[in-house]
Scaffold this active site. Structure first.
Site, PDB file in Angstrom:
ATOM      1  N   LYS A 160      15.391   0.347   5.315  1.00  0.00           N
ATOM      2  CA  LYS A 160      14.896   0.866   4.027  1.00  0.00           C
ATOM      3  C   LYS A 160      14.974   2.404   4.003  1.00  0.00           C
ATOM      4  O   LYS A 160      15.371   3.014   3.008  1.00  0.00           O
ATOM      5  CB  LYS A 160      13.454   0.382   3.830  1.00  0.00           C
ATOM      6  CG  LYS A 160      12.639   1.112   2.788  1.00  0.00           C
ATOM      7  CD  LYS A 160      13.055   0.772   1.376  1.00  0.00           C
ATOM      8  CE  LYS A 160      12.228   1.576   0.379  1.00  0.00           C
ATOM      9  NZ  LYS A 160      12.704   1.469  -0.985  1.00  0.00           N
ATOM     10  N   LYS A 206       8.339  11.349   0.208  1.00  0.00           N
ATOM     11  CA  LYS A 206       7.729  10.660   1.355  1.00  0.00           C
ATOM     12  C   LYS A 206       8.792   9.939   2.187  1.00  0.00           C
ATOM     13  O   LYS A 206       8.846  10.052   3.407  1.00  0.00           O
ATOM     14  CB  LYS A 206       6.694   9.630   0.867  1.00  0.00           C
ATOM     15  CG  LYS A 206       6.028   8.841   1.984  1.00  0.00           C
ATOM     16  CD  LYS A 206       5.303   7.586   1.493  1.00  0.00           C
ATOM     17  CE  LYS A 206       6.264   6.439   1.258  1.00  0.00           C
ATOM     18  NZ  LYS A 206       5.646   5.113   1.189  1.00  0.00           N
ATOM     19  N   THR A 210       6.397   0.819   2.196  1.00  0.00           N
ATOM     20  CA  THR A 210       7.380   1.612   2.945  1.00  0.00           C
ATOM     21  C   THR A 210       6.613   2.542   3.861  1.00  0.00           C
ATOM     22  O   THR A 210       5.896   3.440   3.381  1.00  0.00           O
ATOM     23  CB  THR A 210       8.262   2.445   1.992  1.00  0.00           C
ATOM     24  OG1 THR A 210       8.915   1.555   1.087  1.00  0.00           O
ATOM     25  CG2 THR A 210       9.308   3.223   2.773  1.00  0.00           C
ATOM     26  N   LEU A 264       0.843  -1.206   0.000  1.00  0.00           N
ATOM     27  CA  LEU A 264       0.000   0.000   0.000  1.00  0.00           C
ATOM     28  C   LEU A 264       0.875   1.253   0.000  1.00  0.00           C
ATOM     29  O   LEU A 264       2.067   1.186   0.306  1.00  0.00           O
ATOM     30  CB  LEU A 264      -0.915  -0.030   1.226  1.00  0.00           C
ATOM     31  CG  LEU A 264      -1.794  -1.282   1.358  1.00  0.00           C
ATOM     32  CD1 LEU A 264      -2.672  -1.184   2.596  1.00  0.00           C
ATOM     33  CD2 LEU A 264      -2.660  -1.493   0.129  1.00  0.00           C
ATOM     34  N   PRO A 265       0.269   2.416  -0.323  1.00  0.00           N
ATOM     35  CA  PRO A 265       1.101   3.622  -0.467  1.00  0.00           C
ATOM     36  C   PRO A 265       1.842   4.059   0.799  1.00  0.00           C
ATOM     37  O   PRO A 265       3.040   4.313   0.752  1.00  0.00           O
ATOM     38  CB  PRO A 265       0.083   4.693  -0.902  1.00  0.00           C
ATOM     39  CG  PRO A 265      -1.055   3.936  -1.498  1.00  0.00           C
ATOM     40  CD  PRO A 265      -1.116   2.638  -0.754  1.00  0.00           C
TER      41      PRO A 265
HETATM   42  P1  NAD Z   1       0.698   2.719  -5.938  1.00  0.00           P
HETATM   43  O1  NAD Z   1       0.071   3.979  -5.459  1.00  0.00           O
HETATM   44  O2  NAD Z   1       0.982   2.530  -7.383  1.00  0.00           O
HETATM   45  O3  NAD Z   1      -0.200   1.447  -5.471  1.00  0.00           O
HETATM   46  C1  NAD Z   1      -0.846   1.347  -4.248  1.00  0.00           C
HETATM   47  C2  NAD Z   1      -2.137   0.547  -4.451  1.00  0.00           C
HETATM   48  O4  NAD Z   1      -2.752   0.335  -3.178  1.00  0.00           O
HETATM   49  C3  NAD Z   1      -3.173   1.271  -5.323  1.00  0.00           C
HETATM   50  O5  NAD Z   1      -3.569   0.412  -6.385  1.00  0.00           O
HETATM   51  C4  NAD Z   1      -4.324   1.563  -4.355  1.00  0.00           C
HETATM   52  O6  NAD Z   1      -5.589   1.528  -4.966  1.00  0.00           O
HETATM   53  C5  NAD Z   1      -4.163   0.419  -3.359  1.00  0.00           C
HETATM   54  N1  NAD Z   1      -4.782   0.658  -2.058  1.00  0.00           N
HETATM   55  C6  NAD Z   1      -4.686   1.730  -1.249  1.00  0.00           C
HETATM   56  N2  NAD Z   1      -5.375   1.526  -0.111  1.00  0.00           N
HETATM   57  C7  NAD Z   1      -5.931   0.294  -0.209  1.00  0.00           C
HETATM   58  C8  NAD Z   1      -6.749  -0.501   0.644  1.00  0.00           C
HETATM   59  N3  NAD Z   1      -7.152  -0.058   1.844  1.00  0.00           N
HETATM   60  N4  NAD Z   1      -7.118  -1.727   0.222  1.00  0.00           N
HETATM   61  C9  NAD Z   1      -6.727  -2.185  -0.994  1.00  0.00           C
HETATM   62  N5  NAD Z   1      -5.935  -1.491  -1.837  1.00  0.00           N
HETATM   63  C10 NAD Z   1      -5.555  -0.262  -1.455  1.00  0.00           C
HETATM   64  O7  NAD Z   1       2.047   2.570  -5.071  1.00  0.00           O
HETATM   65  P2  NAD Z   1       3.343   1.680  -5.451  1.00  0.00           P
HETATM   66  O8  NAD Z   1       4.244   2.458  -6.347  1.00  0.00           O
HETATM   67  O9  NAD Z   1       2.881   0.320  -5.838  1.00  0.00           O
HETATM   68  O10 NAD Z   1       4.074   1.642  -4.022  1.00  0.00           O
HETATM   69  C11 NAD Z   1       3.603   0.835  -2.948  1.00  0.00           C
HETATM   70  C12 NAD Z   1       4.593   0.925  -1.801  1.00  0.00           C
HETATM   71  O11 NAD Z   1       5.871   0.475  -2.248  1.00  0.00           O
HETATM   72  C13 NAD Z   1       4.795   2.368  -1.268  1.00  0.00           C
HETATM   73  O12 NAD Z   1       4.890   2.313   0.138  1.00  0.00           O
HETATM   74  C14 NAD Z   1       6.113   2.794  -1.899  1.00  0.00           C
HETATM   75  O13 NAD Z   1       6.813   3.752  -1.101  1.00  0.00           O
HETATM   76  C15 NAD Z   1       6.852   1.465  -1.967  1.00  0.00           C
HETATM   77  N6  NAD Z   1       7.884   1.392  -3.034  1.00  0.00           N
HETATM   78  C16 NAD Z   1       7.605   1.842  -4.293  1.00  0.00           C
HETATM   79  C17 NAD Z   1       8.597   1.770  -5.280  1.00  0.00           C
HETATM   80  C18 NAD Z   1       8.323   2.273  -6.685  1.00  0.00           C
HETATM   81  O14 NAD Z   1       9.274   2.348  -7.473  1.00  0.00           O
HETATM   82  N7  NAD Z   1       7.091   2.574  -7.047  1.00  0.00           N
HETATM   83  C19 NAD Z   1       9.852   1.226  -4.979  1.00  0.00           C
HETATM   84  C20 NAD Z   1      10.091   0.736  -3.695  1.00  0.00           C
HETATM   85  C21 NAD Z   1       9.089   0.817  -2.714  1.00  0.00           C
END
Ligand code: NAD
Length: 300
Positions: free
Chosen positions: A173, A248, A98, A64-65
């Protein structure tokens, strides 16, 4: 293995796809219908709620975000019950988001109070790593939980580290991403100074790569457009790791430092740079677009 996967965004969707590819029985849930439909098309079972997705799961994975979403999912709110109260069948919980170490510990303690094992397992490696199944997982939690999680994490990642107790994965991390923010902004700064003084950015990059300034941002994620084929910089900073996510993570580092009375002068500087860059409208661009901040007024 029967796995529930919650959160099918940029990272979660390819991670869930890799679990399917390895033959696991995956039941998915996201608030966004299209995200669920896309995974269903790849062979996942779909559920209409997180609790329904977890009903027969041996392992629950969430991606999740931010912390508020993870707290809301597992602990619930005044309006809705938390998922932890629906897991009487005792699946292993792995949260790969994260978030702050405090949020991870809060959920971990609430899970432990119900006899559940919770691991924080944030990842490094970005969307490319998620698709290729080469993520690095940095895990916090007890040794037995880590051992049980490892075969599942190995499907989605190449390096699996045990950092310590619950919350330790997030601390490691956050330290890594603070260093990355510093390295990326420093690399952009050095390139801009060289170019302003007549150097070709590709030539300068090669010189620094072979010299003591070489670092991951310069070597594999060059922020100057056109220097590195396939980099985010060479596709108008589209895709990749968003400026908002870096801002963030630098905010999490700053909060952690404040709470533990640590000094992070470089991390604070990087946080301000990425926050400013985001406020100027670049939040949805790859974080290497921080290069543009240093190029303002280039023609003058
Ligand atoms: P994103 O915003 O693309 O995806 C998050 C998903 O979670 C969305 O599809 C949203 O609809 C869903 N969501 C939110 N609340 C929800 C709930 N209560 N129930 C079900 N689904 C729900 O984010 P992302 O890029 O996939 O990143 C996710 C995590 O990974 C973050 O914490 C980010 O910091 C970490 N991260 C991201 C990257 C990157 O390159 N994107 C790299 C390393 C770590």
């Amino acid at each position: 293995m029967t796995i529930a996967f919650i959160g099918l965004g940029n990272m979660g969707a390819p991670m869930a796809a890799n679990l399917l590819g390895a033959g696991h029985d995956v039941c998915v849930f996201d608030l966004v219908e299209d995200a669920v439909a896309a995974l269903e098309g790849q062979g996942a079972r779909r559920a209409d709620s997180a609790a329904a997705a977890c009903r027969d799961a041996e392992v629950v994975i969430s991606m999740l975000p931010a912390g508020a979403h993870v707290r809301g999912l597992y602990l619930g709110s005044d309006q809705s019950p938390g998922l932890l109260d629906d897991l009487a069948h005792q699946p292993l919980i792995i949260d790969a988001s994260t978030i702050s170490p405090d949020d991870a510990r809060l959920v971990g303690e609430a899970a432990a109070a119900r006899g559940l094992t919770y691991l924080d397992a944030p990842v490094s490696g970005g969307i490319g790593g998620a698709k290729a199944g080469t993520l690095t997982f940095i895990v916090g939690g007890d040794a037995a939980g880590f051992e049980k999680a490892t075969p599942v994490l190995e499907v989605m990642g190449k390096n699996i580290f045990h950092a310590g107790e619950v919350g330790a994965g997030q601390v490691a991390k956050i330290c890594n991403n603070m260093l990355l923010g510093i390295l990326m902004s420093g690399t952009a700064e050095a390139l801009a100074l060289g170019v302003r003084n007549g150097l070709d950015p590709a030539v300068l990059s090669e010189i620094m790569k072979q010299s003591s300034g070489g670092n991951w941002a310069l070597n594999v994620y060059n922020p100057w457009p056109g220097v590195m084929e396939g980099s985010a910089a060479s596709r108008d900073y589209q895709g990749g790791f968003l400026t908002d996510l870096m801002a963030k993570d630098l905010g999490l580092a700053w909060e952690l430092a404040l709470k533990t009375r640590a000094s992070v002068p470089m991390g604070s500087q990087a946080r301000n740079l990425f926050a400013l860059h985001s406020a100027q409208g670049s939040g949805r661009l790859d974080f290497s677009s921080i290069q543009a901040l240093y190029r303002a007024g280039e023609e003058s």
